[in-house]
Write a protein that holds these residues in place. Structure first.
Motif, PDB file in Angstrom:
ATOM      1  N   SER A   1      51.723  52.079  45.769  1.00  0.00           N
ATOM      2  CA  SER A   1      51.043  52.346  47.029  1.00  0.00           C
ATOM      3  C   SER A   1      49.880  51.376  47.226  1.00  0.00           C
ATOM      4  CB  SER A   1      50.563  53.800  47.025  1.00  0.00           C
ATOM      5  OG  SER A   1      50.041  54.134  48.266  1.00  0.00           O
TER       6      SER A   1
ATOM      7  N   LYS B   1      51.225  47.972  48.209  1.00  0.00           N
ATOM      8  CA  LYS B   1      51.570  47.921  49.636  1.00  0.00           C
ATOM      9  C   LYS B   1      50.305  47.711  50.472  1.00  0.00           C
ATOM     10  CE  LYS B   1      55.762  50.805  49.748  1.00  0.00           C
ATOM     11  NZ  LYS B   1      56.304  52.118  50.178  1.00  0.00           N
ATOM     12  N   GLU B   2      49.250  48.384  50.062  1.00  0.00           N
ATOM     13  CA  GLU B   2      47.997  48.339  50.816  1.00  0.00           C
ATOM     14  C   GLU B   2      47.295  46.992  50.645  1.00  0.00           C
ATOM     15  OE1 GLU B   2      47.559  51.000  52.630  1.00  0.00           O
ATOM     16  OE2 GLU B   2      45.698  50.277  53.538  1.00  0.00           O
ATOM     17  N   GLU B   3      47.138  46.575  49.408  1.00  0.00           N
ATOM     18  CA  GLU B   3      46.327  45.376  49.121  1.00  0.00           C
ATOM     19  C   GLU B   3      47.101  44.075  49.302  1.00  0.00           C
ATOM     20  OE1 GLU B   3      43.028  45.475  48.649  1.00  0.00           O
ATOM     21  OE2 GLU B   3      43.307  47.620  49.027  1.00  0.00           O
ATOM     22  N   LEU B   4      48.389  44.102  48.972  1.00  0.00           N
ATOM     23  CA  LEU B   4      49.177  42.866  49.061  1.00  0.00           C
ATOM     24  C   LEU B   4      49.832  42.723  50.431  1.00  0.00           C
ATOM     25  CD1 LEU B   4      50.750  43.038  45.488  1.00  0.00           C
ATOM     26  CD2 LEU B   4      48.755  41.711  46.231  1.00  0.00           C
ATOM     27  N   GLY B   5      49.989  43.846  51.099  1.00  0.00           N
ATOM     28  CA  GLY B   5      50.475  43.826  52.485  1.00  0.00           C
ATOM     29  C   GLY B   5      51.723  42.987  52.666  1.00  0.00           C
ATOM     30  N   GLU B   6      51.635  42.046  53.592  1.00  0.00           N
ATOM     31  CA  GLU B   6      52.809  41.278  54.016  1.00  0.00           C
ATOM     32  C   GLU B   6      53.288  40.270  52.976  1.00  0.00           C
ATOM     33  OE1 GLU B   6      49.905  41.395  55.484  1.00  0.00           O
ATOM     34  OE2 GLU B   6      49.015  39.415  55.202  1.00  0.00           O
ATOM     35  N   ILE B   7      52.501  40.035  51.911  1.00  0.00           N
ATOM     36  CA  ILE B   7      52.994  39.077  50.898  1.00  0.00           C
ATOM     37  C   ILE B   7      53.720  39.779  49.738  1.00  0.00           C
ATOM     38  CG2 ILE B   7      51.287  37.288  51.446  1.00  0.00           C
ATOM     39  CD1 ILE B   7      49.817  38.113  48.829  1.00  0.00           C
TER      40      ILE B   7
ATOM     41  N   SER C   1      47.187  41.877  56.705  1.00  0.00           N
ATOM     42  CA  SER C   1      46.482  42.932  55.989  1.00  0.00           C
ATOM     43  C   SER C   1      45.038  42.556  55.655  1.00  0.00           C
ATOM     44  CB  SER C   1      47.237  43.275  54.700  1.00  0.00           C
ATOM     45  OG  SER C   1      47.343  42.124  53.891  1.00  0.00           O
TER      46      SER C   1
ATOM     47  N   MET D   1      61.078  59.067  46.611  1.00  0.00           N
ATOM     48  CA  MET D   1      60.129  58.389  45.749  1.00  0.00           C
ATOM     49  C   MET D   1      59.541  59.295  44.663  1.00  0.00           C
ATOM     50  SD  MET D   1      59.832  55.286  46.037  1.00  0.00           S
ATOM     51  CE  MET D   1      59.720  54.439  47.603  1.00  0.00           C
ATOM     52  N   LYS D   2      59.093  60.469  45.052  1.00  0.00           N
ATOM     53  CA  LYS D   2      58.391  61.336  44.094  1.00  0.00           C
ATOM     54  C   LYS D   2      59.322  61.871  43.004  1.00  0.00           C
ATOM     55  CE  LYS D   2      54.538  62.824  46.985  1.00  0.00           C
ATOM     56  NZ  LYS D   2      54.916  62.429  48.356  1.00  0.00           N
TER      57      LYS D   2
ATOM     58  N   ARG E   1      53.867  49.358  57.534  1.00  0.00           N
ATOM     59  CA  ARG E   1      52.473  49.813  57.626  1.00  0.00           C
ATOM     60  C   ARG E   1      51.769  49.138  58.799  1.00  0.00           C
ATOM     61  NH1 ARG E   1      49.719  51.791  52.119  1.00  0.00           N
ATOM     62  NH2 ARG E   1      51.548  52.912  51.389  1.00  0.00           N
TER      63      ARG E   1
ATOM     64  N   ASP F   1      62.369  50.602  46.753  1.00  0.00           N
ATOM     65  CA  ASP F   1      63.434  51.035  47.667  1.00  0.00           C
ATOM     66  C   ASP F   1      63.952  52.429  47.319  1.00  0.00           C
ATOM     67  OD1 ASP F   1      63.402  48.336  48.645  1.00  0.00           O
ATOM     68  OD2 ASP F   1      64.750  47.766  47.017  1.00  0.00           O
TER      69      ASP F   1
END
Lengths: 502, 502
Positions: free
Chosen positions: B268, B271-277, A319, B382-383, A245, B412
């Protein structure tokens, strides 16, 4: 260290090998061949270039150091066309030099003699982007920067490859050379990010090694064999690449250090304080900054207006802007306080970020105009990273007209060491004999690599068996080449040794 | 999607291939061979096992599903000993089954017939740790957990591989099977983290593919060919592996969702909020939680004390506790507010972290005792990740004694779908015929992979040409096998098809 010992042994014992892979006599393409190839490309206008003036561009690399004599460039637009070209050239034993952006520095994409140049510029479609998994599928001839722009603007993701030549280089060439670049530390090599490739073998067979799964353990993972093989086993026509991302926050600083030890201590501190958001840690010495300063303003200089001994460009990508700022502040505080960093500046907006990167990315093009360049792309143990530069300066100290300028991806142990003599194309044999093979022997003694990310091409292929791989490994490589390319038509004269070693 | 189309075509057209790689008649080892092998191992006590009782353990996998008939286990302690064993067996055309921790689920490390078992347990030295670069060098027989403990306690780094079998599996086996595991999303595959390997070829030649450089573009990158090859091209004896710094902060939560769509939306959001951690996002359905609940306390249940429809385990690893907590809070707030998460609990200390992971890691061992397991390790878009489970339930709905239980690395696209029938070892042919080949065809139609991370072994090798690779790719694989192992002694009967497909 295990491998240091191995490499040292290598240097002492591995001086001989026979060139066992079969090299057929290849023939020059004729007017008749040109007709057939034109036919295979459906007589499309521009599908073949034979105008001597236009050919010059394809027959030469950007530095003007490597010049080929190809009479013909073919410009397919589809994998099938690539396949039919390869099939024909293989059956006729005509050499083929695949060429992407032609931005390499080892002459890998320039013909040695009269090979047909297979230009990939016509295969430039972005096929799709899988938003659920962050996977880009595209043809091999897409320009890297075009992909970067598209993926970030349309899909909010990031292409995990970036290098100075991004405006010209093509993704297929990046794969074929296992291009490293500035974000290697953060995202890893192409082996880490590849999802699949499509490759045309020398006999024209199309090998579909694509997948839409991030995980797929079915059979030998053949795709890795073609990554970094410099087009000697086949021609990559499509790629699939995972894309993380797009970071929400990006901080870039330009820092000065008095000693190389301070550069390393600052790097260690960056790893510690910046942790998972550390994206790049790039190194430049005063010598290269002095050259760049003739064209760009260096953001920090000392009280006398001179460049500092060493500068580093540190970037974070994360992020959360607040968190990243706080981490960066804590890192800067610590390095300033302990005195490892003596001066620094932080980019205030994206245009300042780009300005800082332009300094770093100018290193290579700027020195091109300064004289004759002897370029070395080396991996070294961290603690000895800059010793090699000092050593070469010492060795060349009798010649005051010589510059040894250095920059690189210090966080990966990768230095770009450049020696510059006056006179653009006049190779100074006395100087060259002082440099080589001394520099390679020194690198091997230190347990490093003589080619970190630039590959071998026609520049270092004959060093492979002397300074990199032992007889046994080389023999497997040569036999693999014969396995995939029995007629030796694929990028002949590159990558593998063409001369027996002394 | 490019590859979905490719795979669909595959299913329709790729039904036939000939087994072109040469399979020699291998012979059983005799008492005479045992003497020679014992001699090669310097008559060391315990170097050879031929006691039928002790042999049983080596001749069988942990599930009891695969049983071999090897009369002899050899236990070398050095690469040279592995080399001499391979050289002898190759010259005598005796099959060799390399065996590491023997924790696989596809019978890859259990002999088919009477092959010599080459146990790697004697090669268990940690060679060195390069603290400047974060690189671990060790022998192939080191237990994964031993490496994890050593690297974290002594060097403050992290082994980037983790899986349920860590207490038993060995790093060489992890490499040979390209093991995935729970942190694949964060750190990537073994291809992303390998620095080098040493491998003994079937003819006994030792191939030194080690390096001490993170970047080394000298020659074909042969090491990748042996990763995931399940010991069919040679025996991995040493590995070099990059290890990231140990995170300073680690947060783990256990969350409940009502629908699978909520699982994906929560992912999702992570991925957005936790990002790289974001380090792991693991999935379990109610069916598997019901089984695990018989042995472990599930940390969250609904008001009626029942397991929720779906649970996910989300973990972050980062360098700053405050920042990570803040990111986690913001993620949890968002998912609770939008209703995608209906319940959740956060680990308060490391022992609670381990308790949560034990739930996830118990899935596999717990269901082992519940009946006869039909295990499927699939990659799916994924879906459609959970659709396959629903589809199989529907298909098997006439049989009320059957359970379809699921867990996996949803981030994954990797699901572990398990179908359980009563009676531990009684294969129910009626049920099996309902499952296969239907499930594989369904996966291929959806563009997925029939083996995400478990490999092929003797369980799925004959499916390779039907559901994974087309004739052309398979043919290259078979020829490569012959190239490296002309006598076919290396892990015979595994990985590549042994039967022509219908």
């Amino acid at each position: 260290m295990l491998s240091v010992i191995n490499r040292r042994t290598l240097l002492q014992t591995q001086r001989r090998f026979s060139i066992s892979h079969k090299v057929c006599a290849l023939r020059a393409p004729t007017a008749k061949d040109e007709e057939v190839l034109m036919d295979l490309l459906n007589n499309r206008k521009g599908a073949i270039i034979n105008d001597p003036e236009i050919l010059k561009k394809y027959n030469s690399d950007w530095s003007g150091q490597y010049i080929g004599k190809s009479p013909i460039v073919v410009r397919p637009k589809t994998t099938k066309e690539v396949s039919s070209i390869m099939e024909y050239c293989n059956s006729e034993k005509i050499g083929v030099t695949p060429q992407s952006g032609n931005t390499g520095v080892v002459g890998g994409s320039v013909p040695i003699k009269n090979e047909v140049i297979l230009s990939m510029e016509g295969l430039n479609e972005i096929i799709s982007f899988d938003e659920d998994n962050g996977i880009l599928y595209c043809e091999a001839g897409c320009i890297l920067q075009t992909l970067q722009d598209k993926v970030s603007s349309d899909y909010d993701h990031l292409v995990p490859i970036d290098l100075g030549a991004k405006g010209t280089c093509m993704i297929g060439g990046n794969f074929a050379t296992n291009a490293g670049g500035q974000y290697f530390f953060r995202f890893g090599s192409i082996h880490a990010n590849v999802i699949g490739i499509e490759v045309v073998l020398p006999n024209g067979n199309i090998l579909d090694l694509m997948t839409s799964s991030r995980k797929d353990n079915t059979g030998y993972d053949l795709k890795h064999l073609f990554i970094g093989a410099e087009g000697t086993l086949g021609v990559i026509t499509k790629v699939g690449l995972t894309c993380p991302r797009l970071p929400r926050a990006r901080n870039t600083v330009f820092l000065a250090c008095n000693t190389f030890d301070d550069v390393l201590k600052t790097m260690s501190c960056a790893k510690e304080e910046l942790g998972e958001i550390l994206a790049a840690y790039e190194f430049m010495d005063k010598e290269v900054l002095d050259q760049v300063a003739s064209e760009k303003k260096i953001p920090i200089v000392n009280e006398d207006g001179e460049n500092y001994r060493f500068c580093v460009l540190v970037e974070t990508q994360g992020s959360n802007d607040d968190h990243d700022n706080s981490k960066m502040e804590s890192f800067l505080e610590m390095t300033m306080e302990n005195g490892h960093v003596i001066d620094g500046v932080m980019a205030q907006d994206l245009s300042q970020v780009h300005e800082m990167w332009e300094i770093r990315e100018s290193c290579n093009p700027v020195i091109k105009s300064q004289g004759c360049n002897y370029k070395y792309d080396l991996s070294l143990p961290m603690k000895e990273y800059y010793d090699i530069a000092e050593e070469m300066r010492e060795r060349l100290s009798s010649r005051t007209d010589i510059m040894v300028v250095n920059w690189g991806h210090v966080i990966d142990g990768n230095i770009h060491l450049n020696i510059i003599t006056p006179g653009k194309f006049d190779v100074d044999q006395e100087v060259k004999d002082l440099i080589e093979p001394y520099i390679f022997e020194s690198v091997v003694k230190r347990g490093g690599s003589i080619s970190a990310e630039h590959g071998l091409g026609q520049c270092k292929n004959n060093l492979l068996g002397i300074y990199a791989k032992n007889d046994r490994v080389l023999s497997v490589m040569q036999n693999l080449k014969t396995f995939f390319d029995p007629n030796g038509i694929c990028n002949p004269g590159k990558f593998l040794p063409t001369k027996a070693t002394p």
